[in-house]
Design an enzyme around this catalytic site. Structure first.
Site, PDB file in Angstrom:
ATOM      1  N   GLY A  43       5.307   6.246  11.051  1.00  0.00           N
ATOM      2  CA  GLY A  43       5.267   5.059  10.400  1.00  0.00           C
ATOM      3  C   GLY A  43       5.501   4.466   9.039  1.00  0.00           C
ATOM      4  O   GLY A  43       5.565   5.737   8.104  1.00  0.00           O
ATOM      5  N   GLN A  48       5.149   2.351   0.238  1.00  0.00           N
ATOM      6  CA  GLN A  48       5.482   3.885   0.198  1.00  0.00           C
ATOM      7  C   GLN A  48       7.033   4.183  -0.631  1.00  0.00           C
ATOM      8  O   GLN A  48       6.917   5.980  -0.967  1.00  0.00           O
ATOM      9  CB  GLN A  48       4.931   4.573   1.399  1.00  0.00           C
ATOM     10  CG  GLN A  48       3.942   4.622   1.889  1.00  0.00           C
ATOM     11  CD  GLN A  48       3.704   4.779   3.387  1.00  0.00           C
ATOM     12  OE1 GLN A  48       3.934   4.507   4.261  1.00  0.00           O
ATOM     13  NE2 GLN A  48       3.048   6.302   3.118  1.00  0.00           N
ATOM     14  N   CYS A  88      -1.489   9.750   6.578  1.00  0.00           N
ATOM     15  CA  CYS A  88      -0.053   9.160   6.149  1.00  0.00           C
ATOM     16  C   CYS A  88       0.518  10.006   5.217  1.00  0.00           C
ATOM     17  O   CYS A  88       0.590  11.153   4.421  1.00  0.00           O
ATOM     18  CB  CYS A  88      -1.042   8.521   4.890  1.00  0.00           C
ATOM     19  SG  CYS A  88       0.028   7.062   4.287  1.00  0.00           S
ATOM     20  N   LEU A  89       2.040   9.702   5.038  1.00  0.00           N
ATOM     21  CA  LEU A  89       2.658  10.192   4.751  1.00  0.00           C
ATOM     22  C   LEU A  89       2.345  10.160   3.056  1.00  0.00           C
ATOM     23  O   LEU A  89       3.055  11.287   2.328  1.00  0.00           O
ATOM     24  CB  LEU A  89       4.413   9.624   4.520  1.00  0.00           C
ATOM     25  CG  LEU A  89       5.043   9.887   6.045  1.00  0.00           C
ATOM     26  CD1 LEU A  89       6.252   9.531   6.432  1.00  0.00           C
ATOM     27  CD2 LEU A  89       4.962  11.408   6.150  1.00  0.00           C
ATOM     28  N   HIS A 130      -2.594   0.738  10.562  1.00  0.00           N
ATOM     29  CA  HIS A 130      -2.114   1.395   8.836  1.00  0.00           C
ATOM     30  C   HIS A 130      -1.286   0.971   8.171  1.00  0.00           C
ATOM     31  O   HIS A 130      -1.307   0.856   6.606  1.00  0.00           O
ATOM     32  CB  HIS A 130      -2.220   3.037   9.946  1.00  0.00           C
ATOM     33  CG  HIS A 130      -1.708   4.029   8.267  1.00  0.00           C
ATOM     34  ND1 HIS A 130      -2.486   4.912   8.275  1.00  0.00           N
ATOM     35  CD2 HIS A 130      -0.879   3.964   7.657  1.00  0.00           C
ATOM     36  CE1 HIS A 130      -1.987   5.805   7.331  1.00  0.00           C
ATOM     37  NE2 HIS A 130      -0.957   4.464   7.214  1.00  0.00           N
ATOM     38  N   GLU A 131      -0.199   0.714   9.682  1.00  0.00           N
ATOM     39  CA  GLU A 131       1.087   0.461   7.611  1.00  0.00           C
ATOM     40  C   GLU A 131       0.941  -1.148   7.094  1.00  0.00           C
ATOM     41  O   GLU A 131       1.133  -1.278   6.157  1.00  0.00           O
ATOM     42  CB  GLU A 131       2.583   0.458   8.853  1.00  0.00           C
ATOM     43  CG  GLU A 131       2.526   1.314   9.197  1.00  0.00           C
ATOM     44  CD  GLU A 131       3.252   2.913   8.877  1.00  0.00           C
ATOM     45  OE1 GLU A 131       3.096   3.030   7.331  1.00  0.00           O
ATOM     46  OE2 GLU A 131       2.818   3.579   8.893  1.00  0.00           O
ATOM     47  N   HIS A 134      -1.194  -0.897   4.208  1.00  0.00           N
ATOM     48  CA  HIS A 134       0.015  -0.420   3.287  1.00  0.00           C
ATOM     49  C   HIS A 134       0.142  -1.648   2.448  1.00  0.00           C
ATOM     50  O   HIS A 134       0.455  -2.323   1.044  1.00  0.00           O
ATOM     51  CB  HIS A 134       0.749   0.221   3.329  1.00  0.00           C
ATOM     52  CG  HIS A 134       1.029   1.665   4.067  1.00  0.00           C
ATOM     53  ND1 HIS A 134      -0.012   2.225   2.253  1.00  0.00           N
ATOM     54  CD2 HIS A 134       1.141   2.789   4.446  1.00  0.00           C
ATOM     55  CE1 HIS A 134       0.578   3.515   2.834  1.00  0.00           C
ATOM     56  NE2 HIS A 134       0.124   3.763   4.471  1.00  0.00           N
TER      57      HIS A 134
HETATM   58 ZN   LIG Z   1       0.124   5.300   5.610  1.00  0.00          ZN
END
Ligand SMILES: [Zn+2]
Length: 165
Positions: A43, A48, A88-89, A130-131, A134
């Site tokens: 995701g 991000q 998380c990236l 989660h996304e 953000h």
């Molecule tokens: Zn994330």
């Protein structure tokens, strides 16, 4: 387009709804998908990659085609919650247990502006939640106990200072 990491203020901004569904939006999401795939993510949210619009890319478990969600809104979530390890990236190599609702409904638009409603459970629900966090400047560490969050962010800040040399 490049990934933004913890410490970058864009990760704390509240994103804005998209009103114009044009070709540049499609191209932007294609670049997001590329970044997500390069980093082996499941995701990715627009902040991000430094953008403050309400766009998320989600890769449903077991699927190869990502789901593009524009202006997504959670319309219902279950009382029951599940704890599972999450990463998380924007926090490479960091994984922590996070409790989230086990089932959700979410409304979103596709790239043409058409509205959809999706019921999701398990891992898909988790990735979507989660996304979507953000988009409101919320990060997965915000769900942790304050002490865990404090020690993690202290480690990260130390790393940032040393990396700057
Ligand atoms: Zn994330």
């Amino acid at each position: 387009m490049h990934l933004r990491y913890f410490g970058d203020s864009v990760l704390r901004t509240k994103c804005l709804d998209i009103e114009c569904f044009d070709q540049s939006l499609t191209e932007f999401t294609e670049s997001m998908i590329k970044v997500m795939r390069e980093k082996d993510g499941v995701g990715l949210a627009a902040p991000q990659v430094g953008d403050n619009r309400r766009i998320v890319i989600v890769l449903p478990p077991g699927k190869s085609k990502p789901l593009i969600m524009i202006n997504p809104v959670v319309t219902s979530k279950s009382e029951s919650r599940v704890v599972y390890e999450e990463g998380c990236l924007s926090f490479p190599g960091m994984y922590e247990d996070v409790a989230r609702p086990s089932e959700i409904s979410v409304q979103y638009c596709d790239l043409s502006g058409q509205k959809f409603e999706l019921n999701a459970e398990g891992m898909l629900a988790r990735i979507i939640l989660h996304e979507l966090d953000h988009l409101d400047g919320k990060l997965f560490i915000d769900h942790l106990h304050w002490w865990t969050r404090f020690s993690l962010t202290t480690q990260l800040r130390m790393k940032l200072i040393f990396n700057r040399g």
